[in-house]
Design a protein around this motif. Sequence first.
Motif, short mmCIF file in Angstrom:
data_model
loop_
_atom_site.label_atom_id
_atom_site.label_comp_id
_atom_site.label_asym_id
_atom_site.label_seq_id
_atom_site.Cartn_x
_atom_site.Cartn_y
_atom_site.Cartn_z
N MET A 125 2.41 -10.94 -11.75
CA MET A 125 2.20 -9.49 -11.23
C MET A 125 3.27 -8.64 -11.58
N ALA A 126 4.66 -9.13 -11.66
CA ALA A 126 6.11 -8.43 -11.69
C ALA A 126 5.83 -7.32 -12.90
N ASN A 127 5.24 -7.86 -14.04
CA ASN A 127 5.36 -7.05 -15.36
C ASN A 127 4.11 -6.45 -15.65
N ASP A 128 2.95 -6.61 -14.89
CA ASP A 128 1.63 -6.03 -15.32
C ASP A 128 1.50 -4.61 -14.37
N PRO A 129 1.83 -3.58 -15.38
CA PRO A 129 1.65 -2.22 -14.52
C PRO A 129 0.29 -1.61 -14.18
N ILE A 130 -0.64 -2.62 -14.34
CA ILE A 130 -2.09 -2.07 -13.73
C ILE A 130 -2.15 -2.78 -12.36
N SER A 131 -1.70 -4.02 -12.39
CA SER A 131 -2.06 -4.62 -11.20
C SER A 131 -1.45 -3.87 -10.07
N GLN A 132 -0.76 -2.83 -9.81
CA GLN A 132 -0.33 -1.88 -8.43
C GLN A 132 -1.62 -1.28 -8.07
N PHE A 133 -2.63 -1.08 -8.89
CA PHE A 133 -3.89 -0.50 -8.50
C PHE A 133 -5.01 -1.47 -8.30
N GLN A 134 -4.66 -2.71 -8.23
CA GLN A 134 -5.54 -3.86 -7.82
C GLN A 134 -6.06 -3.50 -6.41
N ILE A 135 -7.29 -3.51 -6.16
CA ILE A 135 -7.61 -3.27 -4.69
C ILE A 135 -8.22 -4.62 -4.08
N SER A 136 -7.59 -5.04 -2.93
CA SER A 136 -7.73 -6.37 -2.57
C SER A 136 -8.17 -6.20 -1.19
N LYS A 137 -9.12 -7.15 -0.56
CA LYS A 137 -9.80 -7.26 0.87
C LYS A 137 -8.87 -7.59 1.73
N ILE A 138 -8.76 -6.96 2.68
CA ILE A 138 -7.96 -7.55 3.94
C ILE A 138 -9.05 -8.15 4.94
N ILE A 139 -9.94 -7.26 5.05
CA ILE A 139 -10.81 -7.89 6.30
C ILE A 139 -12.09 -7.46 5.44
N PRO A 140 -12.82 -8.87 4.80
CA PRO A 140 -13.86 -8.73 4.41
C PRO A 140 -15.02 -8.17 5.01
N ILE A 141 -15.86 -7.24 4.82
CA ILE A 141 -17.22 -6.81 5.48
C ILE A 141 -18.06 -6.90 4.47
N GLU A 142 -18.59 -7.70 3.95
CA GLU A 142 -19.44 -7.85 2.86
C GLU A 142 -20.86 -7.82 3.19
N ASN A 143 -21.63 -6.85 2.11
CA ASN A 143 -23.03 -7.01 2.51
C ASN A 143 -23.66 -6.32 3.58
N VAL A 144 -23.16 -5.21 3.85
CA VAL A 144 -23.81 -4.35 4.89
C VAL A 144 -24.92 -3.52 4.34
N GLY A 145 -26.10 -3.86 4.44
CA GLY A 145 -27.21 -3.22 3.63
C GLY A 145 -27.06 -3.26 2.16
N GLY A 146 -26.36 -4.32 1.72
CA GLY A 146 -26.20 -4.67 0.33
C GLY A 146 -24.93 -4.16 -0.20
N LEU A 147 -24.21 -3.12 0.64
CA LEU A 147 -22.95 -2.70 0.23
C LEU A 147 -21.91 -3.44 0.78
#
Lengths: 182, 250
Positions: B1-23
Amino acid sequence: MFVTEALAASVETAANGAEGGAFPPFDSSTFASQLFWLALTFGFLYWFMSKVIVPRIGGILETRQDRIAQDIDRAHELKSDADEAIAAYEQELAQAKATAGEIGNKARDAAKSAAEAERQKIEADLAGKLAEAETRIAAVRDKAMADVGSVAAETTELIVKKLIGETVTRTEIDSALKTAGN
Amino acid sequence: MANDPISQFQISKIIPIENVGGLDLSFTNSSLFMVATVAVTSLFLYLTTANRGLVPGRLQSLSEMSYEFVASMLRDAAGTQGMRFFPLVFSLFMFVLIANLIGMFPYFFTVTSSIIVTFALAILVIGTVVFYGFMKHGLKFLGLFVPEGVPGILVPLVVAIEVISFLSRPISLSVRLFANMLAGHITLKVFAGFVVSLSTFGVLGIGGAILPLLMAVALTGLEFLVAFLQAYVFAVLTCMYLNDALHPSH
């Protein structure tokens, strides 16, 4: 705590994402979640702004504006009061000056007329004395003039006697003197 | 992670609320910082004005200044009629500004570095313009695309240009903010990465790392400026577009 969790999670997904190879900002799989939460959070912000913050700050600013306007009005009022007081004072002053002048004039006139009266009295007095003196002088002169006639007659009698050795009567001398233009 | 300048824009799930009406509506780090942005904005504005001081304190002054800053911006661009959009413009300005500023903290996610977020905000603005324009002026709103005093032959060409420029507004509005934040953060990360990688090369490397370090410091200052400037630009353009909705004739 949240942040470190998020960080840990992001490290994990970074590894996963690297396999997928999608540039994270363009990764459409996250769009639905982002839009949903943006709508939720921004919606709340908009609601809170329009219901609470904007009326409140607007109210504060308006109150201040009113207060300032009020204070300015009050200041104007006080200023006009002060102006009035100054005008009244000046009027009083002018009146007092006029009164003082009047009093001065009166006093001066009174003094002048008193002096005039005194002067006239003294002048009249002097004129009386002068007239008296004049009559006395006239009397003295008349007496003296009357004496001059008899002295002249006597002198004439003596002179005639010495010159021609003749005695002339007093009557003759008198008539002669008269014709001489005494 | 340290040297990858793109990883700071990575979106990560904290509380997964998956598949609400397919979203997939999971609560992510992006969502977290949206909540943080709104919370900071709301609480700051709410708490600093709680006293309603006739004579404002420092923080109340700050709130009032931001209010008046946006208010005068909107009034200048769209007149007093534009003040009905004030809550919207103020919300947009504060949201973008605080999101940008929060993004300046190391390890914090920058909400506005996602194209979808800035695009959604831009669409909100243009949607408001179009919706209000048609509601207020009806079809006269289309007069926006026909400038006065253009010779008859040129009208189709000018109208085409005007339509294209109108349609490109949401794109330019969103890409400007997104690209500025993205590029700034990447540049910062790259220079900071140089410092770390150069300093592993011993004494010479540490000496050489001073240059990118100075650069990173200077860039940080610049980024704070950009964070404010982009929020300002976003708000100013919003005001100008809203002016079109209020006064569609050129």
